[in-house]
Design a protein around this motif. Structure first.
Motif, PDB file in Angstrom:
ATOM      1  N   VAL A 119       0.825  -1.180  -0.031  1.00  0.00           N
ATOM      2  CA  VAL A 119      -0.113  -0.034   0.004  1.00  0.00           C
ATOM      3  C   VAL A 119       0.944   1.204   0.060  1.00  0.00           C
ATOM      4  CG1 VAL A 119      -1.831   1.457   1.248  1.00  0.00           C
ATOM      5  CG2 VAL A 119      -1.832  -1.260   1.173  1.00  0.00           C
ATOM      6  N   HIS A 120       0.622   2.167  -0.903  1.00  0.00           N
ATOM      7  CA  HIS A 120       1.343   3.418  -1.150  1.00  0.00           C
ATOM      8  C   HIS A 120       0.710   4.619  -1.373  1.00  0.00           C
ATOM      9  CE1 HIS A 120       0.639   3.248  -5.496  1.00  0.00           C
ATOM     10  NE2 HIS A 120       0.744   2.103  -5.223  1.00  0.00           N
ATOM     11  N   GLU A 169       4.004   5.471  -5.991  1.00  0.00           N
ATOM     12  CA  GLU A 169       3.763   4.503  -6.765  1.00  0.00           C
ATOM     13  C   GLU A 169       4.954   3.748  -7.449  1.00  0.00           C
ATOM     14  OE1 GLU A 169       0.814   2.986 -10.286  1.00  0.00           O
ATOM     15  OE2 GLU A 169       0.755   4.889  -9.719  1.00  0.00           O
ATOM     16  N   HIS A 170       6.031   4.540  -7.597  1.00  0.00           N
ATOM     17  CA  HIS A 170       7.266   3.995  -8.472  1.00  0.00           C
ATOM     18  C   HIS A 170       7.989   2.885  -7.507  1.00  0.00           C
ATOM     19  CE1 HIS A 170       8.542   7.287  -5.922  1.00  0.00           C
ATOM     20  NE2 HIS A 170       9.653   6.605  -5.937  1.00  0.00           N
ATOM     21  N   ALA A 229       6.517  -8.963  -7.474  1.00  0.00           N
ATOM     22  CA  ALA A 229       6.075 -10.161  -7.042  1.00  0.00           C
ATOM     23  C   ALA A 229       4.762  -9.998  -6.038  1.00  0.00           C
ATOM     24  CB  ALA A 229       6.835 -11.070  -6.163  1.00  0.00           C
ATOM     25  N   TYR A 230       4.488  -8.749  -5.807  1.00  0.00           N
ATOM     26  CA  TYR A 230       3.254  -8.114  -5.118  1.00  0.00           C
ATOM     27  C   TYR A 230       2.365  -7.447  -5.743  1.00  0.00           C
ATOM     28  CZ  TYR A 230       6.394 -10.315  -1.572  1.00  0.00           C
ATOM     29  OH  TYR A 230       7.401 -11.094  -1.136  1.00  0.00           O
ATOM     30  N   ALA A 231       0.834  -7.388  -5.494  1.00  0.00           N
ATOM     31  CA  ALA A 231       0.056  -6.762  -5.789  1.00  0.00           C
ATOM     32  C   ALA A 231       0.426  -5.211  -4.957  1.00  0.00           C
ATOM     33  CB  ALA A 231      -1.349  -7.284  -5.544  1.00  0.00           C
ATOM     34  N   SER A 232      -0.228  -4.165  -5.751  1.00  0.00           N
ATOM     35  CA  SER A 232       0.162  -2.784  -5.041  1.00  0.00           C
ATOM     36  C   SER A 232      -1.291  -2.215  -5.286  1.00  0.00           C
ATOM     37  CB  SER A 232       1.212  -2.162  -5.591  1.00  0.00           C
ATOM     38  OG  SER A 232       1.204  -1.914  -6.762  1.00  0.00           O
ATOM     39  N   GLN A 233      -1.573  -1.015  -4.421  1.00  0.00           N
ATOM     40  CA  GLN A 233      -2.555  -0.265  -4.388  1.00  0.00           C
ATOM     41  C   GLN A 233      -2.383   1.042  -3.618  1.00  0.00           C
ATOM     42  OE1 GLN A 233      -6.261  -2.333  -2.605  1.00  0.00           O
ATOM     43  NE2 GLN A 233      -6.240  -0.816  -1.323  1.00  0.00           N
ATOM     44  N   PRO A 234      -2.787   2.472  -4.254  1.00  0.00           N
ATOM     45  CA  PRO A 234      -2.815   3.493  -3.338  1.00  0.00           C
ATOM     46  C   PRO A 234      -3.879   3.421  -2.332  1.00  0.00           C
ATOM     47  CG  PRO A 234      -4.027   4.143  -5.383  1.00  0.00           C
ATOM     48  CD  PRO A 234      -3.533   2.453  -5.416  1.00  0.00           C
ATOM     49  N   ILE A 235      -3.245   4.615  -1.513  1.00  0.00           N
ATOM     50  CA  ILE A 235      -4.116   4.634  -0.101  1.00  0.00           C
ATOM     51  C   ILE A 235      -5.682   5.215  -0.537  1.00  0.00           C
ATOM     52  CG2 ILE A 235      -2.443   4.625   1.332  1.00  0.00           C
ATOM     53  CD1 ILE A 235      -2.659   7.734   1.574  1.00  0.00           C
ATOM     54  N   THR A 236      -5.633   5.668  -1.742  1.00  0.00           N
ATOM     55  CA  THR A 236      -6.994   6.240  -2.299  1.00  0.00           C
ATOM     56  C   THR A 236      -7.796   5.219  -2.858  1.00  0.00           C
ATOM     57  OG1 THR A 236      -5.762   6.821  -4.325  1.00  0.00           O
ATOM     58  CG2 THR A 236      -5.866   8.570  -3.077  1.00  0.00           C
ATOM     59  N   ALA A 237      -7.529   4.210  -3.023  1.00  0.00           N
ATOM     60  CA  ALA A 237      -8.315   2.943  -3.454  1.00  0.00           C
ATOM     61  C   ALA A 237      -9.071   2.628  -2.247  1.00  0.00           C
ATOM     62  CB  ALA A 237      -7.657   1.789  -4.111  1.00  0.00           C
ATOM     63  N   ASP A 238     -10.239   1.910  -2.739  1.00  0.00           N
ATOM     64  CA  ASP A 238     -11.301   1.563  -1.364  1.00  0.00           C
ATOM     65  C   ASP A 238     -10.927   0.121  -1.016  1.00  0.00           C
ATOM     66  OD1 ASP A 238     -13.338   1.754   0.338  1.00  0.00           O
ATOM     67  OD2 ASP A 238     -14.803   0.878  -0.972  1.00  0.00           O
ATOM     68  N   TRP A 296      -5.649   7.080   6.901  1.00  0.00           N
ATOM     69  CA  TRP A 296      -5.917   5.840   6.303  1.00  0.00           C
ATOM     70  C   TRP A 296      -5.877   4.865   7.259  1.00  0.00           C
ATOM     71  CZ3 TRP A 296      -3.347   1.267   5.696  1.00  0.00           C
ATOM     72  CH2 TRP A 296      -3.882   0.457   4.528  1.00  0.00           C
ATOM     73  N   LEU A 297      -4.745   4.867   8.372  1.00  0.00           N
ATOM     74  CA  LEU A 297      -4.688   3.911   9.384  1.00  0.00           C
ATOM     75  C   LEU A 297      -5.915   3.899  10.435  1.00  0.00           C
ATOM     76  CD1 LEU A 297      -0.729   4.578  10.300  1.00  0.00           C
ATOM     77  CD2 LEU A 297      -1.806   2.325   9.386  1.00  0.00           C
ATOM     78  N   GLN A 298      -6.130   5.336  10.704  1.00  0.00           N
ATOM     79  CA  GLN A 298      -7.502   5.528  11.446  1.00  0.00           C
ATOM     80  C   GLN A 298      -8.545   4.824  10.902  1.00  0.00           C
ATOM     81  OE1 GLN A 298      -7.367   9.644  11.762  1.00  0.00           O
ATOM     82  NE2 GLN A 298      -5.733   9.672  13.567  1.00  0.00           N
TER      83      GLN A 298
END
Length: 324
Positions: A45-46, A51-52, A59-68, A97-99
């Motif tokens: 998560v980034h 994102e870079h 090897a891992y999926a990734s997604q921004p914190i803006t995604a649901d 995001w953590l909260q």
């Protein structure tokens, strides 16, 4: 299947991230070999501008914190920088995001100095926590409402986990494996990584690192006096002799600057000297006691055990290079 999100924070420590992913990957492989579905799905998560970084871990999926995205468990690796304030500021976008993840039911675990990010989020307020043993004083000053347990390797409070420094990462991972996969998998993983499952304290890894980045010449003079004559001085009066200040004033200023009283500073200096003698020499225990500034063996052993978390003999057995 447990949905795990690992934060790609700015200033993340590669060793911390590698340890986390290596252990989780290893457990997934254990299940695959037994023809069982993998227990973990790992997502990095980034923030959008980071994102870079995810491209370095194909090897891992990734997604921004803006995604649901919703996770069962969120992992916060350690920081590689000593400037924790800067690291928190650089990662401020993760705090709400953590909260949010926690409110949605996710458990959250931080490793080593990653606890500072949890502290900044407010999620540790009123809860127990730990962090790298040498960062505890700074953590307590920054987050006084957190019940910090400096000697603990792992803590767990209301779905939030923290670990101590460096290799304590593995102990928290084993704890999480035991909770989510069972004791058998935790033990098997411990054997693969050669982890001593019995360690629950980290105090004996601490190194006394007195504060020096201040501009109080009076306190600096007192520090130098203690460090130069810790084998002889025994009272505050002896320590501040010839220093142009009253006893009350120097004690107040000393604690304000260093976080400890002059007597505590003297005690920590002596114990650190004793640790080095136990690590690096073959001196008899009576010599170690005398050369570190103590005259009473019973008092020395009591202070040493309270400060370090083990007896002087146990410490020598564990860390003396000549015994390795």
């Amino acid at each position: 299947m447990l949905q795990i999100g690992i934060l790609l924070i700015r200033h993340y420590k590669l060793l911390s991230l590698a340890a986390i992913t290596d252990v989780l990957d290893t457990v997934n492989k254990i299940y695959h070999k037994n023809d069982q579905p993998a227990p973990f799905t790992i997502t990095l998560v980034h923030t959008p501008e980071m994102e870079h970084l995810s491209n370095a871990f194909p090897a891992y999926a990734s997604q921004p914190i803006t995604a649901d995205g919703r996770f069962n468990l969120v992992l916060v690796p350690s920081f590689t920088t000593d400037d924790i304030r800067d690291a928190i500021a650089a990662n401020g976008a993760y705090l709400p995001w953590l909260q949010q993840q926690y409110k949605r039911g996710a458990e959250i675990a931080s490793f080593c100095t990653g606890a500072f990010l949890l502290g900044a989020s407010g999620l540790l307020d009123g809860k127990i926590a730990t962090t790298h043993v040498d960062a505890c004083r700074e953590f307590s000053a920054a987050f006084p409402t957190v019940n910090l347990l400096p000697d603990k390797t792992v803590t767990h409070d209301s779905g939030i986990y923290t670990s101590g420094g460096a290799t304590s990462t593995f102990h928290l991972l084993l704890h999480l494996l035991e909770l989510h996969c069972g004791v058998e998998i935790a033990v098997r993983t411990a054997k693969i990584f050669a982890i001593d499952m019995g360690r629950d304290k980290q105090s004996y890894f601490s190194t006394f690192q007195p504060t020096r980045n201040h501009h109080d010449d009076l306190v600096a003079s007192a520090q130098q006096r203690i460090e130069a004559s810790y084998q002889e001085v025994g009272t505050i009066e002896e320590m501040i002799k010839d220093i142009p200040s009253s006893r009350r004033n120097i004690v107040r200023r000393f604690k304000q600057v260093t976080g400890v009283t002059p007597i505590e500073y003297l005690q920590f200096t002596r114990i650190e000297a004793a640790k080095k003698l136990l690590e690096q020499t073959g001196q008899q225990m009576a010599e170690v006691i005398y050369n570190s500034g103590y005259n009473d063996p019973k008092a020395f052993r009591k202070v040493f055990r309270k400060t370090v978390g083990m007896t002087p003999s146990e410490y020598r057995e564990k860390f003396n290079a000549a015994r390795s």
